[in-house]
Write a protein that holds these residues in place. Sequence first.
Motif, PDB file in Angstrom:
ATOM      1  N   GLU A 191       0.805  -1.214   0.000  1.00  0.00           N
ATOM      2  CA  GLU A 191       0.000   0.000   0.000  1.00  0.00           C
ATOM      3  C   GLU A 191       0.844   1.273   0.000  1.00  0.00           C
ATOM      4  O   GLU A 191       0.478   2.255  -0.646  1.00  0.00           O
ATOM      5  CB  GLU A 191      -0.932   0.018   1.212  1.00  0.00           C
ATOM      6  CG  GLU A 191      -2.045  -1.018   1.135  1.00  0.00           C
ATOM      7  CD  GLU A 191      -3.100  -0.815   2.204  1.00  0.00           C
ATOM      8  OE1 GLU A 191      -4.158  -1.434   2.101  1.00  0.00           O
ATOM      9  OE2 GLU A 191      -2.866  -0.013   3.141  1.00  0.00           O
TER      10      GLU A 191
ATOM     11  N   GLU B  30      -6.261   5.460  -4.480  1.00  0.00           N
ATOM     12  CA  GLU B  30      -7.662   5.366  -4.080  1.00  0.00           C
ATOM     13  C   GLU B  30      -7.764   4.867  -2.646  1.00  0.00           C
ATOM     14  O   GLU B  30      -7.103   3.900  -2.263  1.00  0.00           O
ATOM     15  CB  GLU B  30      -8.430   4.418  -5.008  1.00  0.00           C
ATOM     16  CG  GLU B  30      -8.548   4.929  -6.439  1.00  0.00           C
ATOM     17  CD  GLU B  30      -9.346   3.990  -7.324  1.00  0.00           C
ATOM     18  OE1 GLU B  30      -9.714   2.894  -6.835  1.00  0.00           O
ATOM     19  OE2 GLU B  30      -9.593   4.334  -8.488  1.00  0.00           O
ATOM     20  N   SER B  31      -8.602   5.545  -1.852  1.00  0.00           N
ATOM     21  CA  SER B  31      -8.796   5.189  -0.448  1.00  0.00           C
ATOM     22  C   SER B  31     -10.277   5.303  -0.097  1.00  0.00           C
ATOM     23  O   SER B  31     -10.986   6.155  -0.651  1.00  0.00           O
ATOM     24  CB  SER B  31      -7.970   6.117   0.453  1.00  0.00           C
ATOM     25  OG  SER B  31      -8.265   5.907   1.812  1.00  0.00           O
ATOM     26  N   ILE B  32     -10.737   4.446   0.792  1.00  0.00           N
ATOM     27  CA  ILE B  32     -12.116   4.509   1.270  1.00  0.00           C
ATOM     28  C   ILE B  32     -12.089   4.984   2.717  1.00  0.00           C
ATOM     29  O   ILE B  32     -11.459   4.353   3.570  1.00  0.00           O
ATOM     30  CB  ILE B  32     -12.811   3.136   1.165  1.00  0.00           C
ATOM     31  CG1 ILE B  32     -12.827   2.666  -0.293  1.00  0.00           C
ATOM     32  CG2 ILE B  32     -14.229   3.209   1.721  1.00  0.00           C
ATOM     33  CD1 ILE B  32     -13.435   1.297  -0.482  1.00  0.00           C
TER      34      ILE B  32
ATOM     35  N   VAL C 236     -15.282   7.012  -1.320  1.00  0.00           N
ATOM     36  CA  VAL C 236     -14.018   6.805  -2.030  1.00  0.00           C
ATOM     37  C   VAL C 236     -13.298   8.135  -2.226  1.00  0.00           C
ATOM     38  O   VAL C 236     -13.873   9.107  -2.739  1.00  0.00           O
ATOM     39  CB  VAL C 236     -14.256   6.134  -3.398  1.00  0.00           C
ATOM     40  CG1 VAL C 236     -12.924   5.991  -4.156  1.00  0.00           C
ATOM     41  CG2 VAL C 236     -14.896   4.767  -3.232  1.00  0.00           C
TER      42      VAL C 236
ATOM     43  N   SER D 152      -9.884   9.924  -3.997  1.00  0.00           N
ATOM     44  CA  SER D 152      -8.967   9.655  -5.102  1.00  0.00           C
ATOM     45  C   SER D 152      -8.012  10.833  -5.273  1.00  0.00           C
ATOM     46  O   SER D 152      -8.413  11.996  -5.153  1.00  0.00           O
ATOM     47  CB  SER D 152      -9.753   9.425  -6.402  1.00  0.00           C
ATOM     48  OG  SER D 152      -8.873   9.144  -7.475  1.00  0.00           O
TER      49      SER D 152
ATOM     50  N   THR E 263      -2.390   2.422 -10.564  1.00  0.00           N
ATOM     51  CA  THR E 263      -3.428   2.658  -9.564  1.00  0.00           C
ATOM     52  C   THR E 263      -3.125   1.845  -8.319  1.00  0.00           C
ATOM     53  O   THR E 263      -2.882   0.641  -8.391  1.00  0.00           O
ATOM     54  CB  THR E 263      -4.819   2.279 -10.098  1.00  0.00           C
ATOM     55  OG1 THR E 263      -5.108   3.070 -11.267  1.00  0.00           O
ATOM     56  CG2 THR E 263      -5.894   2.541  -9.049  1.00  0.00           C
TER      57      THR E 263
ATOM     58  N   LYS F  60      -4.614   0.948  -4.472  1.00  0.00           N
ATOM     59  CA  LYS F  60      -5.719   1.003  -3.522  1.00  0.00           C
ATOM     60  C   LYS F  60      -5.137   0.854  -2.121  1.00  0.00           C
ATOM     61  O   LYS F  60      -4.463  -0.130  -1.828  1.00  0.00           O
ATOM     62  CB  LYS F  60      -6.735  -0.100  -3.808  1.00  0.00           C
ATOM     63  CG  LYS F  60      -7.398   0.027  -5.186  1.00  0.00           C
ATOM     64  CD  LYS F  60      -8.445  -1.058  -5.399  1.00  0.00           C
ATOM     65  CE  LYS F  60      -9.032  -0.987  -6.810  1.00  0.00           C
ATOM     66  NZ  LYS F  60      -9.784   0.276  -7.016  1.00  0.00           N
TER      67      LYS F  60
END
Length: 319
Positions: A158, A213-215, A221, A223, A235, A237
Amino acid sequence: MDWNITFKSKGRSYKLMLISEIEITESVENLVDTAVITLPEAVLNKVLDFENTISRGSEIIIELGYDNDLRKEFSGYVKDITTNDSSLKILCEDSLFLFRVGVKDAEMKPTSMKKIAQSLIDQIDKSFKLSCDFDIGYEKFTIHQATGYDVLKKLQEETKANIYFDAEKKVLHIHAPYLEKGGEVVYSMQKNIEKSSLEYKRAIDKKVEVTIESIDLKGKVRSYKTGTTGGDKITLKVGSMSEIDMKRIAAVALQQNNYDGLDGSIDTWLIPFVKPTYSAYFSDEDYPEKKGIYYVISTVTTFSDAGGKRVVKFGIKLG
């Protein structure tokens, strides 16, 4: 050519008296460094048997060199012993081997890489120390039915951090790429390089677009993009984290994939000694424009009756 391989098991030391080949692979881009020792399966029609001496978890130190001038090339633990194609292989890992054990389920929030790594050390082996100067923050980090290895692997994937062990000093290192400097080495195409597959590449010629991208905790979400729009897309995540830390990871990923430097590797001998994280001073009288200081990303060292060879891969140009 000389070598010395020592095992420690159940309070006793054993020396390996014969080998066919040794291969040691080390890289700042891999979570684990490995060594593979290949032996003949049988000597004088007698099958080699290590059942009462060497086994999984035995400590190992590999020293290589010339004229009895030895350098420690690898230290770690035996992961497995296999038999295949009329040969016997001893598969070894660095100190990451010790972290292939289960850790407690946890939901840590808020937290950081430093806190997560320290929790692993506290649970697995408190004799290790932590050196972390790339402390990415997490709004939430979940550990479920995982080993210490699984957690470190997730952090590396990550954040793109350099995560590795110093077995001798018992330190778990976590750093941003290219910042940790292990030493210096000098290479010349005319003096101490057997062959080269190096090609100089410029960042301006390679267009890369990085998306992170992160939640967040509410399931939304986030970005963040950086680099050249329309370039090769990368990309990543990541877990729940702030935009500031997303930008830090994006900058690291962009640097890893878009830099001025030499792409490829050189084949050298055991001397000069070199490890990943070293700064390599490189020169070529035929191509003076390639002269510079380059970050050593990885080394693959082989040792057998055919000689000792080290394949060294360069990364970003430091100067």
